[in-house]
Design a protein around this motif. Structure first.
Motif, PDB file in Angstrom:
ATOM      1  N   SER A  85       8.470 103.384   3.142  1.00 15.83           N
ATOM      2  CA  SER A  85       9.912 103.164   3.076  1.00 15.83           C
ATOM      3  C   SER A  85      10.594 103.357   4.423  1.00 15.83           C
ATOM      4  N   THR A 111      20.054  98.640  -9.343  1.00 17.89           N
ATOM      5  CA  THR A 111      19.591  99.400  -8.185  1.00 17.89           C
ATOM      6  C   THR A 111      20.272 100.762  -8.151  1.00 17.89           C
ATOM      7  N   ARG A 149      13.588 106.548  -2.097  1.00 16.94           N
ATOM      8  CA  ARG A 149      12.184 106.948  -2.070  1.00 16.94           C
ATOM      9  C   ARG A 149      11.888 107.956  -0.962  1.00 16.94           C
ATOM     10  N   GLU A 195      16.885 101.383  -2.148  1.00 18.95           N
ATOM     11  CA  GLU A 195      15.553 101.712  -2.648  1.00 18.95           C
ATOM     12  C   GLU A 195      14.765 102.527  -1.634  1.00 18.95           C
ATOM     13  N   CYS A 243      20.648  96.551  -1.327  1.00 23.92           N
ATOM     14  CA  CYS A 243      19.823  97.022  -2.445  1.00 23.92           C
ATOM     15  C   CYS A 243      18.482  97.561  -1.949  1.00 23.92           C
ATOM     16  N   GLU A 244      17.848  96.845  -1.036  1.00 23.10           N
ATOM     17  CA  GLU A 244      16.572  97.320  -0.490  1.00 23.10           C
ATOM     18  C   GLU A 244      16.771  98.599   0.315  1.00 23.10           C
ATOM     19  N   GLY A 262      13.826 101.234 -11.334  1.00 19.04           N
ATOM     20  CA  GLY A 262      12.578 101.045 -10.590  1.00 19.04           C
ATOM     21  C   GLY A 262      11.506 101.946 -11.144  1.00 19.04           C
TER      22      GLY A 262
END
Length: 357
Positions: free
Chosen positions: A145, A233, A190, A186, A182-183, A238
């Protein structure tokens, strides 16, 4: 350095200057094409440069080279003006995409994102963002990540340059921004899981803020699918789970999902997306009540999942139904749901402890 090697053939400076835009390793095929040198000449040039101690072959990778000393590449790259660097990266990105984009290799995808993002002043910002999204997704799947977060930041910087330069496709830029935020969320989530009792000043807070930014852009765009993606998200749709564990009230997540489900185009959402929204709504709209919307939303989600026949969605709906039954003090239903989940896990080859969180 090059001036000392007067015997080097014509084209050496051009080829090695192109190669200097690579972080470490580079291929003769791509660098030669961008430098405008045919392959035979490129081979002559690189062999002479290797003999002069400027470059060396990468072991076990035919046609790949690297500078023998980083200072050589840095010196060549440092001689270029900002615009020449941008144009060089843009040409490298286009050449790599033409020749290798289909292989899907993470190094190729990441390289395309980097070259196009750095080429933003030369007009490749939107392409940079597009590849940055894909590269970040690959990084997340590889549990890297940190690299994903770096790629997302590069993509957002490229889009910022596009915005400031004007004349872009605003709708396409908005969709790419949503995907990148959004990514980013994430990746941040993480990298730092929140503590149930106190989120604190952590990356988890930043992750929530990133998802909220994505949802705001999506709302302004009017795209119900983009709104759904951002809302899911935010709510932790997820493989990690909700922000605060199960069944902690989250008015922001509740508001987002309610807005999506009330959208005039909500019927355009696929069944799978609606099921996930209903499950997450049951999770974030609890507020300590033993019986709330959780029972109704999990029942609808489970009915839709059974109708769709998707095992993993049925598992997710059953899992949330199990939790709803817990807070509704319905032990008989909990046992029934537990038994069905266990049977599904065995028949579908799923991991039991992942099925019943």
């Amino acid at each position: 350095v090059l001036a000392r090697h007067t015997s080097l053939p014509d084209g050496t400076t051009a080829l090695l200057t192109v190669a200097s835009a690579a972080r470490s390793e580079w291929t003769l095929e791509v660098s030669g094409a961008v430098a405008g040198i045919d392959m035979d000449t490129a081979i002559d040039v690189v062999e002479a440069a290797e003999g002069a101690g400027l470059v060396e072959e990468v072991p076990d990778l035919v046609g790949a080279y690297r500078f023998a000393h980083a200072l050589v590449g840095e010196s060549l790259y440092g001689r270029l003006s900002s615009m020449r660097r941008a144009r060089l990266h843009a040409r490298l990105g286009a050449t790599v995409e033409e020749r290798r984009a289909g292989d899907g290799d993470p190094a190729t995808v990441g390289g395309l994102a980097r070259h196009y993002c750095l080429g933003a002043p030369a007009g490749t910002g939107l392409d940079g963002a597009r590849w940055a999204v894909r590269a970040a997704q690959q990084s997340i799947r590889r549990h890297d990540s940190e690299s994903g977060l770096e790629l997302v930041r590069d993509g957002l910087a490229a889009l910022d340059h596009v915005r400031r330069s004007g004349g872009d496709d605003a709708d396409r830029r908005a969709m790419l921004e949503i995907d990148l935020w959004c990514e980013r969320s994430e990746c941040e989530r993480r990298l730092d899981r929140p503590n149930v009792a106190d989120l604190g000043d952590s990356l988890a807070v930043a992750a929530q803020q990133s998802a909220e930014t994505a949802f705001s852009i999506a709302s302004n765009s009017g795209s119900v699918q983009a709104m759904a993606t951002a809302a899911l998200t935010y709510c932790g749709d997820g493989d990690i789970g909700p922000w605060l564990g199960y069944w902690f009230d989250d008015p922001t997540g509740e508001r987002m999902i309610d807005e999506v489900l009330a959208h005039p185009d909500a019927d355009e959402l696929g069944d799978a997306t609606r099921i996930r929204l209903l499950n997450r709504l049951a999770d974030v709209d609890h507020d300590g009540r033993p019986v709330g919307r959780g029972e109704a939303t999990t029942a609808e989600a489970l009915e839709r999942a059974r109708h769709l026949g998707d095992t993993r969605l049925i598992v997710e709906a059953l899992n949330m139904r199990h939790t709803a039954a817990h807070y509704g003090h319905d032990a008989d239903e909990r046992l029934a749901v537990h038994s069905e989940l266990d049977a599904l896990a065995q028949s579908a080859g799923l991991v039991s402890h992942e099925v019943l969180a």
